[in-house]
Enzyme design. Structure first.
Site, mmCIF file in Angstrom:
data_model
loop_
_atom_site.group_PDB
_atom_site.id
_atom_site.type_symbol
_atom_site.label_atom_id
_atom_site.label_comp_id
_atom_site.label_asym_id
_atom_site.label_seq_id
_atom_site.Cartn_x
_atom_site.Cartn_y
_atom_site.Cartn_z
ATOM 1 N N ASP A 1 0.873 -1.172 0.000
ATOM 2 C CA ASP A 1 0.000 0.000 0.000
ATOM 3 C C ASP A 1 0.914 1.228 0.000
ATOM 4 O O ASP A 1 2.096 1.147 0.323
ATOM 5 C CB ASP A 1 -0.962 -0.014 1.204
ATOM 6 C CG ASP A 1 -2.164 0.900 0.940
ATOM 7 O OD1 ASP A 1 -2.104 1.740 0.002
ATOM 8 O OD2 ASP A 1 -3.168 0.803 1.670
HETATM 9 C C1 BGC Z 1 -4.983 3.269 -0.158
HETATM 10 C C2 BGC Z 1 -5.014 2.234 -1.249
HETATM 11 C C3 BGC Z 1 -4.847 2.916 -2.587
HETATM 12 C C4 BGC Z 1 -3.556 3.723 -2.591
HETATM 13 C C5 BGC Z 1 -3.293 4.438 -3.897
HETATM 14 C C6 BGC Z 1 -3.785 4.202 -0.254
HETATM 15 O O1 BGC Z 1 -3.928 5.279 0.603
HETATM 16 O O2 BGC Z 1 -5.003 2.636 1.103
HETATM 17 O O3 BGC Z 1 -6.216 1.520 -1.196
HETATM 18 O O4 BGC Z 1 -4.876 1.974 -3.618
HETATM 19 O O5 BGC Z 1 -3.630 4.681 -1.557
HETATM 20 O O6 BGC Z 1 -4.134 5.501 -4.075
#
Ligand code: BGC
Length: 733
Positions: A287
């Site tokens: 993540d």
């Molecule tokens: C989120 C993810 C997301 C990523 C990219 C993170 O803050 O938890 O679910 O895919 O950002 O935007």
């Protein structure tokens, strides 16, 4: 042979000659190509193709595949990476052009493609993921994924960051709308169906956030403490099932720590379970900012860092050069990415931007919303509304004249022409309940009141034949709900409107469960969730009976927060800094000591009454169940008859639960299967549900394996987790 025949023969011979010449030329060209680039031979397996290309790659080219290059709005970019190479999505990875390996362009796509208005494009907003789960319908989930896959490609992306499947352990979790409810078998089956069809559009699929990121409060600094058995049978089982169905290219590891190690450097989660036990062939992507180390993360099984190269860039290269990370370990990361690129089709079928099918998208979105909207209450058949009798309708609620709310954070889909929404902005989609209702009732007076002045809304309700209140609860990533009460005094509004006119119907636009102090005062309740681009039309079709509702709750609606496993939501210690992405320190623990008892399993085991049980949902017709048979031997098969006992056609989601032998030490029952049965008035059908042995098994920590406990199993069948008229006991050895 006459002259005509000679001409025909000569022409034929010429045509055949030309064809042979062209064919041999084309195959010589193809052979030339695969001689230079043997990995372009589509007849080889993705693994073989990956091995062939991997051999040709330099260390720098390999490292470049293992990290992102920044994202719009991220404070820094990877030095020397051209930020304009991105497509406006959350991340991009440089390909290896000299070897024909394309760039990876990633976009968030929980319920539609993110940032489209911001990028001057357009996306369909589907109903939220939890709504799709309320359909209990694998075909609807497939249509959901396929639509997102098509729109991703049309917008120039070849990787989705969709597919959230964290279990609803904590309904105040602000991302509940992005996930698929509280049951691992339902959630896993639906996320798998969705991702399988999404990936079939030739995008790299992704299932997230692995694992136990079940609350947003302190998500970067929380250490989740849970037993192996509890996690394997709950949250991890949802991933296991989803991964088995979809074979996704990627799994995104989550921000939190689990039993002491951050998920993105957790060997148990990434290697022992995901890669070894489940035999996952794809790659693990962190993540965003969820990577905290180089050697530890690489050894634990993290393959790819996003959105930057802090740990899997220069530091990884140096670790490989000095021998602290082996070449074999490096090559395994690279191989997983390459084989997924070949397997998903993004190499053979490169993305070409095109015009999104707007009308097709709207049609799919409406159809799924109709299958996702749950009829929770229908006193004295107040619904469906009879348009021939109604003279006046009050439509009440903030924005009920223009729009319906959507879920925020990285899942946010932009309304057309909206521009870039701010983080945590409440975004209302242009789908007007007032207009949709007025279109159904040309003969009636349809009036709107925002409810800002409760007395005025109540006065309008009083003089109307029926009042329809559209109530909302906004939720988002990066934030948990303080409570399950509707915000902005909406409970008081509903109470006042219902007091003025008991013929009040509440339409809920929520991301999670809501409490309902006014439950006994209103005539009808629809749960429409975040209903997407065509939500208002779908709701109107149900209100007026053009569509018979069939959806059922994928999560329990509790009576109050006091009944949850953790009544006060656990939050980081106040003195600690919050949201410290990348700081790599946990500051507090959440003990999931309710263990296996997630959702209805908790309420069942603790004998706590609920507002609406898991699996509950009404129809405009009625169904009866009879004739339960259970055959065992290999897979258990549960057969029974469902009859439509009402006067109109409808679909029933018939649910099958099992209680395990007492010695298994399990909660009272678990969902083990279901079927959605379409029946005309008076019609009956025999339904057969095959139950996989895994779904009846328990996770045995001492042998680290799944076990079927011998003994007496009770199978229960019916229309909700608390309405199970058919019961049969069988012995399993
Ligand atoms: C989120 C993810 C997301 C990523 C990219 C993170 O803050 O938890 O679910 O895919 O950002 O935007």
């Amino acid at each position: 042979m006459n002259k005509l025949s000679r001409i025909v023969l000569a022409t034929l011979a010429f045509a055949i000659g030309i064809t042979i010449f062209l064919r041999s030329g084309a195959s010589a060209l193809a052979q030339g190509q695969s001689a230079n680039r043997p990995w372009m031979d589509k007849t080889l397996s993705p693994d073989r193709r990956a091995d062939l290309v991997l051999r040709e790659m330099t260390l720098d080219e390999k490292i470049a595949l293992l990290h992102g290059n920044g994202m719009p709005g991220w404070p820094r970019a990877v030095p020397n990476a051209n930020p304009y190479l991105g497509n406006g999505g959350a991340g991009f990875v440089l390909g290896v052009p000299r070897l024909g390996i394309p760039m990876i362009q990633m976009s968030d796509a929980a319920y539609g493609v993110r940032s489209s208005a911001e990028n001057g494009r357009y996306s369909t907003a589907l109903p939220s993921d939890v709504a799709a789960a309320a359909s209990w319908d694998t075909q609807a989930a497939c249509a959901y994924g396929a639509l997102i896959g098509r729109e991703l490609r049309a917008q120039g992306y070849n990787m989705t960051l969709g597919g959230g499947v964290n279990l609803t352990r904590e309904p105040r979790n602000g991302r509940t709308f992005e996930y698929m409810g509280e049951d691992p078998i339902l959630a896993g089956t639906l996320v798998g169906s969705r991702m399988k069809c999404e990936q079939a559009q030739h995008v790299l699929g992704d299932i997230k956030h692995y694992a136990l990121n079940d609350q947003e409060s302190g998500r970067n600094e929380v250490n989740v403490i849970i037993s192996k058995r509890a996690m394997r049978e709950s949250d991890l089982l949802a991933f296991q099932i989803g991964i088995e169905i979809a074979d996704p290219a990627a799994v995104m590891c989550s921000y939190n720590a689990v039993n002491g190690d951050y998920a993105c450097e957790n060997k148990y989660l990434l290697t022992d379970v995901l890669k070894k036990d489940w035999n996952f062939k794809g790659f693990v992507v962190s993540d965003w900012g969820g990577t905290h180390s180089t050697e530890k993360a690489s050894a634990a099984g993290l393959d790819h860092e996003e959105p930057m190269d802090d740990f899997l860039g220069g530091k990884l290269k140096e670790a490989v050069e000095s021998g602290r990370v082996s070449k074999a370990e490096l090559d395994d990361h690279v191989h997983r990415i390459l084989r997924s690129e070949f397997a998903s089709g993004i190499v053979d079928d490169p993305v070409k931007k095109s015009v999104v099918d707007v009308e097709g998208g709207l049609e799919t979105s409406r159809h799924i919303a109709e299958q996702s909207t749950i009829l929770l209450k229908n006193d004295q058949g107040i619904l469906p509304l009879d348009r021939t009798k109604l003279r006046s309708i009050a439509v009440i609620g903030p924005n009920a004249n223009t729009s319906m709310i959507s879920g925020g954070g990285s899942a946010q889909v932009d309304p057309p022409g909206f521009g870039a929404p701010q983080w945590k902005e409440h975004v209302w989609f242009p789908t007007s309940p007032l207009k949709a209702i007025a279109a159904k009732t040309p003969g009636a007076t349809v009036q709107f009141d925002s409810g800002a002045d409760r007395a005025s809304a109540a006065a309008l309700a009083k003089k109307s034949d029926v009042a329809i209140v559209f109530a909302y609860q906004w939720t988002s990533e990066d934030f948990d709900l303080p409570s399950l009460s509707l915000p902005d005094n909406q409970d008081a509004l509903i109470e006042q409107v219902a007091a003025a006119n008991p013929r009040t119907i509440v339409v809920l636009e929520t991301g999670s469960a809501a409490t309902m102090p006014w439950l006994n005062q209103v005539g009808g309740i629809l749960e429409a969730w975040y209903a997407g681009s065509k939500g208002a039309d779908a709701v109107a079709n149900i209100l007026f009976g053009d569509v018979n509702p069939s959806a059922k709750l994928p999560m329990t609606f509790p009576r109050s927060e006091a009944d949850l496993p953790h009544p006060p939501l656990l939050t980081p210690p106040p003195e600690e800094r919050r949201g410290g992405r990348g700081e790599g320190k946990t500051t507090f623990e959440v003990h999931y000591d309710e263990g296996l008892k997630v959702g209805y399993k908790w309420y069942d085991a603790e004998n706590k009454p609920v507002l609406f049980p898991f699996g509950f949902g009404l129809s405009y017709t009625t169904f009866s169940y009879s004739g339960l048979k259970v055959s065992t031997g290999g897979e258990a098969t549960v057969s029974f008859t469902v009859k439509n006992t009402g006067s109109r056609a409808g679909a029933e989601i018939a649910e099958v639960y099992a209680a395990l032998p007492t010695s298994a030490g399990e909660p009272p029952k678990r969902l083990v299967g279901w079927d959605k049965v379409h029946l005309n008035a008076g019609e009956s059908k025999e339904v057969s549900v095959a139950v996989k042995p895994l779904y009846l098994s328990v996770y045995d920590e001492s042998s680290d394996s799944w076990k079927l406990v011998p003994g007496s199993y009770t199978f229960m069948v019916g229309g909700s987790s608390q309405s199970l008229p058919l019961v049969k006991k069988v012995n399993l050895k």
